[in-house]
Design a protein around this motif. Sequence first.
Motif, PDB file in Angstrom:
ATOM      1  N   PHE A  38      39.574  29.702  60.064  1.00 11.31           N
ATOM      2  CA  PHE A  38      39.706  29.235  58.696  1.00 11.31           C
ATOM      3  C   PHE A  38      40.908  29.909  58.072  1.00 11.31           C
ATOM      4  O   PHE A  38      41.401  30.914  58.563  1.00 11.31           O
ATOM      5  N   SER A  39      41.392  29.318  57.011  1.00  9.89           N
ATOM      6  CA  SER A  39      42.516  29.921  56.306  1.00  9.89           C
ATOM      7  C   SER A  39      42.278  29.796  54.810  1.00  9.89           C
ATOM      8  O   SER A  39      41.545  28.927  54.350  1.00  9.89           O
ATOM      9  N   ILE A  40      42.894  30.681  54.081  1.00 13.99           N
ATOM     10  CA  ILE A  40      42.846  30.663  52.628  1.00 13.99           C
ATOM     11  C   ILE A  40      44.264  30.388  52.165  1.00 13.99           C
ATOM     12  O   ILE A  40      45.180  31.148  52.467  1.00 13.99           O
ATOM     13  N   ASP A  41      44.429  29.273  51.464  1.00 12.89           N
ATOM     14  CA  ASP A  41      45.765  28.864  51.036  1.00 12.89           C
ATOM     15  C   ASP A  41      45.733  28.627  49.541  1.00 12.89           C
ATOM     16  O   ASP A  41      45.013  27.746  49.053  1.00 12.89           O
ATOM     17  N   CYS A  42      46.496  29.396  48.810  1.00 14.99           N
ATOM     18  CA  CYS A  42      46.524  29.256  47.359  1.00 14.99           C
ATOM     19  C   CYS A  42      47.065  27.884  46.943  1.00 14.99           C
ATOM     20  O   CYS A  42      46.729  27.383  45.872  1.00 14.99           O
ATOM     21  N   LYS A  43      47.883  27.263  47.801  1.00 12.92           N
ATOM     22  CA  LYS A  43      48.460  25.956  47.451  1.00 12.92           C
ATOM     23  C   LYS A  43      47.405  24.858  47.454  1.00 12.92           C
ATOM     24  O   LYS A  43      47.565  23.845  46.786  1.00 12.92           O
ATOM     25  N   THR A  44      46.316  25.019  48.201  1.00 13.02           N
ATOM     26  CA  THR A  44      45.263  24.005  48.245  1.00 13.02           C
ATOM     27  C   THR A  44      44.022  24.428  47.460  1.00 13.02           C
ATOM     28  O   THR A  44      43.048  23.677  47.422  1.00 13.02           O
ATOM     29  N   CYS A  45      44.054  25.575  46.833  1.00 16.21           N
ATOM     30  CA  CYS A  45      42.900  26.078  46.075  1.00 16.21           C
ATOM     31  C   CYS A  45      42.749  25.288  44.776  1.00 16.21           C
ATOM     32  O   CYS A  45      43.727  25.040  44.057  1.00 16.21           O
ATOM     33  N   ILE A  46      41.496  24.893  44.455  1.00 13.87           N
ATOM     34  CA  ILE A  46      41.271  24.135  43.226  1.00 13.87           C
ATOM     35  C   ILE A  46      41.377  25.020  41.983  1.00 13.87           C
ATOM     36  O   ILE A  46      41.528  24.524  40.871  1.00 13.87           O
ATOM     37  N   GLY A  47      41.321  26.338  42.187  1.00 12.23           N
ATOM     38  CA  GLY A  47      41.425  27.249  41.050  1.00 12.23           C
ATOM     39  C   GLY A  47      42.833  27.798  40.847  1.00 12.23           C
ATOM     40  O   GLY A  47      43.057  28.618  39.952  1.00 12.23           O
ATOM     41  N   ALA A  48      43.795  27.354  41.669  1.00 12.33           N
ATOM     42  CA  ALA A  48      45.163  27.879  41.559  1.00 12.33           C
ATOM     43  C   ALA A  48      45.760  27.516  40.204  1.00 12.33           C
ATOM     44  O   ALA A  48      45.647  26.384  39.737  1.00 12.33           O
ATOM     45  N   GLY A  49      46.377  28.484  39.575  1.00 13.34           N
ATOM     46  CA  GLY A  49      47.026  28.258  38.296  1.00 13.34           C
ATOM     47  C   GLY A  49      46.074  28.302  37.115  1.00 13.34           C
ATOM     48  O   GLY A  49      46.490  28.095  35.983  1.00 13.34           O
ATOM     49  N   THR A  50      44.793  28.560  37.365  1.00 14.97           N
ATOM     50  CA  THR A  50      43.824  28.655  36.271  1.00 14.97           C
ATOM     51  C   THR A  50      43.491  30.127  36.036  1.00 14.97           C
ATOM     52  O   THR A  50      43.995  31.014  36.724  1.00 14.97           O
ATOM     53  N   THR A  51      42.612  30.366  35.075  1.00 12.07           N
ATOM     54  CA  THR A  51      42.216  31.754  34.813  1.00 12.07           C
ATOM     55  C   THR A  51      41.418  32.321  35.985  1.00 12.07           C
ATOM     56  O   THR A  51      41.354  33.532  36.161  1.00 12.07           O
ATOM     57  N   ALA A  52      40.813  31.461  36.797  1.00 14.16           N
ATOM     58  CA  ALA A  52      40.077  31.923  37.978  1.00 14.16           C
ATOM     59  C   ALA A  52      41.026  32.589  38.973  1.00 14.16           C
ATOM     60  O   ALA A  52      40.628  33.482  39.722  1.00 14.16           O
ATOM     61  N   CYS A  53      42.263  32.168  38.989  1.00 15.19           N
ATOM     62  CA  CYS A  53      43.248  32.736  39.913  1.00 15.19           C
ATOM     63  C   CYS A  53      43.470  34.222  39.629  1.00 15.19           C
ATOM     64  O   CYS A  53      43.698  35.006  40.553  1.00 15.19           O
ATOM     65  N   ASN A  54      43.369  34.622  38.386  1.00 15.36           N
ATOM     66  CA  ASN A  54      43.581  36.031  38.023  1.00 15.36           C
ATOM     67  C   ASN A  54      42.489  36.935  38.582  1.00 15.36           C
ATOM     68  O   ASN A  54      42.714  38.113  38.819  1.00 15.36           O
ATOM     69  N   ASP A  55      41.283  36.405  38.778  1.00 15.33           N
ATOM     70  CA  ASP A  55      40.166  37.185  39.282  1.00 15.33           C
ATOM     71  C   ASP A  55      39.969  37.032  40.791  1.00 15.33           C
ATOM     72  O   ASP A  55      39.069  37.638  41.357  1.00 15.33           O
ATOM     73  N   CYS A  56      40.785  36.240  41.440  1.00 14.92           N
ATOM     74  CA  CYS A  56      40.620  35.974  42.864  1.00 14.92           C
ATOM     75  C   CYS A  56      41.050  37.198  43.680  1.00 14.92           C
ATOM     76  O   CYS A  56      42.106  37.788  43.436  1.00 14.92           O
ATOM     77  N   PHE A  57      40.246  37.568  44.666  1.00 18.51           N
ATOM     78  CA  PHE A  57      40.590  38.737  45.482  1.00 18.51           C
ATOM     79  C   PHE A  57      41.817  38.470  46.345  1.00 18.51           C
ATOM     80  O   PHE A  57      42.570  39.389  46.648  1.00 18.51           O
ATOM     81  N   VAL A  58      42.053  37.229  46.716  1.00 18.21           N
ATOM     82  CA  VAL A  58      43.237  36.908  47.515  1.00 18.21           C
ATOM     83  C   VAL A  58      44.500  37.169  46.688  1.00 18.21           C
ATOM     84  O   VAL A  58      45.484  37.716  47.197  1.00 18.21           O
TER      85      VAL A  58
END
Length: 89
Positions: free
Chosen positions: A7-27
């Motif tokens: 599996f991979s974690i990609d910020c470009k495909t994350c549904i929370g990218a660019g939102t306030t959730a992104c600030n709390d993301c461990f990645v």
Amino acid sequence: MNEHEDFSIDCKTCIGAGTTACNDCFVTHLLANDDGPIDYVPVVLSEVPRLPDPQEVAIALFIRSGLVDDPIQLVPVDEFTGYGVPVHA
């Protein structure tokens, strides 16, 4: 390497990218530097080589030093307990 699917974690495909959730993301915290998040660069992992068996290493060292015959000649238990004197039945 393991039994689980890759599996991979990609910020470009994350549904929370660019939102306030992104600030709390461990990645984001793991991949961030002073300039902000860094881009993920995929890396192909190579197979980890098998470590040699310690017994094989020890036997190879004994052979190299001349302490053991090459090829190894196994001695029956009766002969070994007779301290090297062949026991003939």
